[in-house]
Write a protein that holds these residues in place. Structure first.
Motif, PDB file in Angstrom:
ATOM      1  N   LEU A 257      -5.519   2.625  -3.644  1.00 49.62           N
ATOM      2  CA  LEU A 257      -5.043   1.532  -2.810  1.00 49.62           C
ATOM      3  C   LEU A 257      -5.931   0.302  -3.005  1.00 49.62           C
ATOM      4  O   LEU A 257      -7.096   0.417  -3.391  1.00 49.62           O
TER       5      LEU A 257
ATOM      6  N   THR B  14       2.175   1.688  -3.456  1.00 54.04           N
ATOM      7  CA  THR B  14       1.132   2.219  -4.331  1.00 54.04           C
ATOM      8  C   THR B  14       0.967   3.722  -4.115  1.00 54.04           C
ATOM      9  O   THR B  14       0.811   4.489  -5.067  1.00 54.04           O
TER      10      THR B  14
ATOM     11  N   GLU C  74       0.822  -1.205   0.000  1.00 52.53           N
ATOM     12  CA  GLU C  74       0.000   0.000   0.000  1.00 52.53           C
ATOM     13  C   GLU C  74       0.862   1.264   0.000  1.00 52.53           C
ATOM     14  O   GLU C  74       0.554   2.241  -0.686  1.00 52.53           O
TER      15      GLU C  74
ATOM     16  N   ASN D 256       1.163  -4.002  -5.308  1.00 54.78           N
ATOM     17  CA  ASN D 256       0.600  -4.963  -4.364  1.00 54.78           C
ATOM     18  C   ASN D 256       0.254  -6.256  -5.097  1.00 54.78           C
ATOM     19  O   ASN D 256       0.620  -6.433  -6.258  1.00 54.78           O
TER      20      ASN D 256
END
Length: 474
Positions: free
Chosen positions: A445, A226, A223, A373
């Protein structure tokens, strides 16, 4: 999707598999060093943890073995028709069912169609003049020819993407001369990999919470990564510093370092992880060529200024990621082709639903890929989302649903607006269409995607009447 269907009590479903066995990308990609760049604790199903991963970042044989064991454990294999390529599917407005055609000419009918063909299944081979005249061996990394002995050979590698940085270090010691043709340098940072010890496996089995904690830590790191690519770009500067330190530490030659520095913002193309890519390129039997390739001759690769002899050419040129669902022919309401609906770039509500294509839900569809991710996390939530709709259908509360054009339009406008502010808009990459549209990546996310797909907003859908030919807004 199949596992969730079985666990929910659904039994009447079929998986059509083009190949002779399951595994997808992990069945097809058998090149030396093929591995995942997401730690295995997260690159696995939440409902099927593996306590015996051999490494933190597992390689292809171990991931394929995990998929095979998981399919067998949950009884999925019995639902798969292997060696059955789907060439097309058409929605019949009268019966409100999908007619699915295979390459063998068989026709199957289904109430619901779930295309799950991924984004990285069709190799992208560059159209280079003279390729058909090459007298040596030539193949794509996703179609690795294991019969070719590279020992002492002059090997040309075209491309420096995620696959190349894995197989080049493995073949470099074998090759007599290795010439790597680089169109644009990738950002490569250290890969925090390690082999798991028997102690780790005993700990994971006796205290499963430890493995779940590792999974959560990896998810949280993803996360942050990202955010560095989307909403918190200053974090990207830290990644760039890490790249520069990694490059300087592993490549002592200043001229080579200059060729290996990207000329675009970090993250704009896929960020790569490797501990042996730069050392491999620094070896005495390796040349890194940055000149434009103009063609292939019977004996090598030609650039603007020279010809480089080769006995073997290997394409490390990636996949046709933006050609979603190709080469299948999909027709929805009124016989409308999906390719027509996607003229200018693929799009789908939450990456799954397309107006005028009722009861069709795409897994790993447009704008659901990730830059930092695990895609497995995304696909689990997509499958759970589809399952909610199927429950309503099975209870007779719905029969045939189509996403409303205005809902899909609002979603696409939002996604493209947010992507325009992301790092991915700053260069050409496999994330983007030729017209510049980013049709692969999710702009936020994965937690946001989890939240937005946790409960289906049925107001975004409408029931399609029998016999309807053209979808109507509202």
């Amino acid at each position: 999707m199949a596992i969730l269907l079985k666990r929910a009590g659904f039994a009447d479903f079929t998986l059509f598999e083009k190949a002779g066995d399951l595994g997808g990308v992990w069945r097809e990609n058998t090149y030396p060093g093929a591995a995942c760049d997401v730690p295995s604790s997260l690159y696995s199903f939440s409902f099927a943890p593996n306590r015996t991963w051999p490494r933190r970042y597992s390689e292809q044989p171990d991931i394929l073995g995990y998929l095979e064991r998981t399919a067998d454990k949950f009884g999925v294999r019995d639902h798969i028709r292997f060696n059955t390529e789907v060439v097309g599917a058409e929605f019949d407005a009268e019966s409100r069912r999908w007619r699915i055609e295979t390459a063998q000419g068989e026709i199957f009918e289904a109430d619901v169609l779930v295309p799950a063909v991924g984004q990285l299944s069709r190799p992208a081979v560059p159209d280079l003049p003279g390729a058909d005249t090459f007298t040596g061996e030539i193949f794509h990394s996703a179609e690795w020819n294991h019969d070719v002995d590279l020992s002492g050979k002059r090997v040309a590698v075209i491309g420096t993407g995620a696959s190349a940085i894995q197989f080049v270090p493995r073949i470099q010691p074998q090759a007599g001369r290795l010439t790597v043709f680089q169109r644009s340098a990738p950002y490569v940072i250290p890969k925090p990999d390690r082999a798991y010890l028997p102690l780790h496996h005993r700990l994971f089995r006796s205290l499963p919470l430890t493995q779940r904690a590792g999974r959560f830590a990896t998810w949280s790191t993803g996360e942050l990564l990202t955010m560095a690519l989307t909403s918190a770009k200053p974090l990207g500067k830290l990644l760039e510093l890490l790249f520069r330190f990694h490059l300087r530490r592993q490549v002592p030659d200043a001229a080579l370092r200059a060729r290996l520095r990207p000329g675009y913002p970090i993250g704009c193309k896929r960020l790569l992880f490797s501990n042996d890519w730069f050392p491999a390129l620094a070896q005495s039997n390796v040349d890194v060529i940055t000149e434009r390739i103009t063609g292939i001759t019977p004996t090598g690769v030609r650039t603007d200024t020279a010809e480089y002899p080769a006995d073997v050419i290997i394409y490390g040129t990636g996949f046709k990621a933006t050609e979603f669902l190709a080469p299948m022919s999909i027709r929805g309401l009124g016989g409308r082709k999906l390719t027509e609906a996607w003229e200018g770039g693929a799009h789908a509500y939450l990456g799954m639903s397309v107006p005028d294509f009722p009861n069709m839900f795409i897994l790993y569809g447009p704008n659901t890929n990730l830059g930092g991710n695990s895609i497995v996390y995304m696909m689990e939530h997509q499958a759970r989302y589809v399952l909610q709709i199927l429950h309503r259908i099975s209870r007779g509360e719905l029969s045939c649903v189509d996403v409303r054009p205005e809902a899909a339009g609002r979603f696409d406008t939002e996604v493209q607006r947010r992507l325009a502010d992301s790092v991915w808009s700053g260069c050409s990459s496999w994330y983007r269409e030729e017209n510049g549209r980013i049709s692969t990546n999710w702009p936020g996310l994965v937690w946001e995607y989890h939240r937005r797909t946790a409960k289906v907003d049925f107001s975004a859908y409408r029931e399609v009447p029998a016999g309807e030919r053209v979808a109507k807004a509202g």
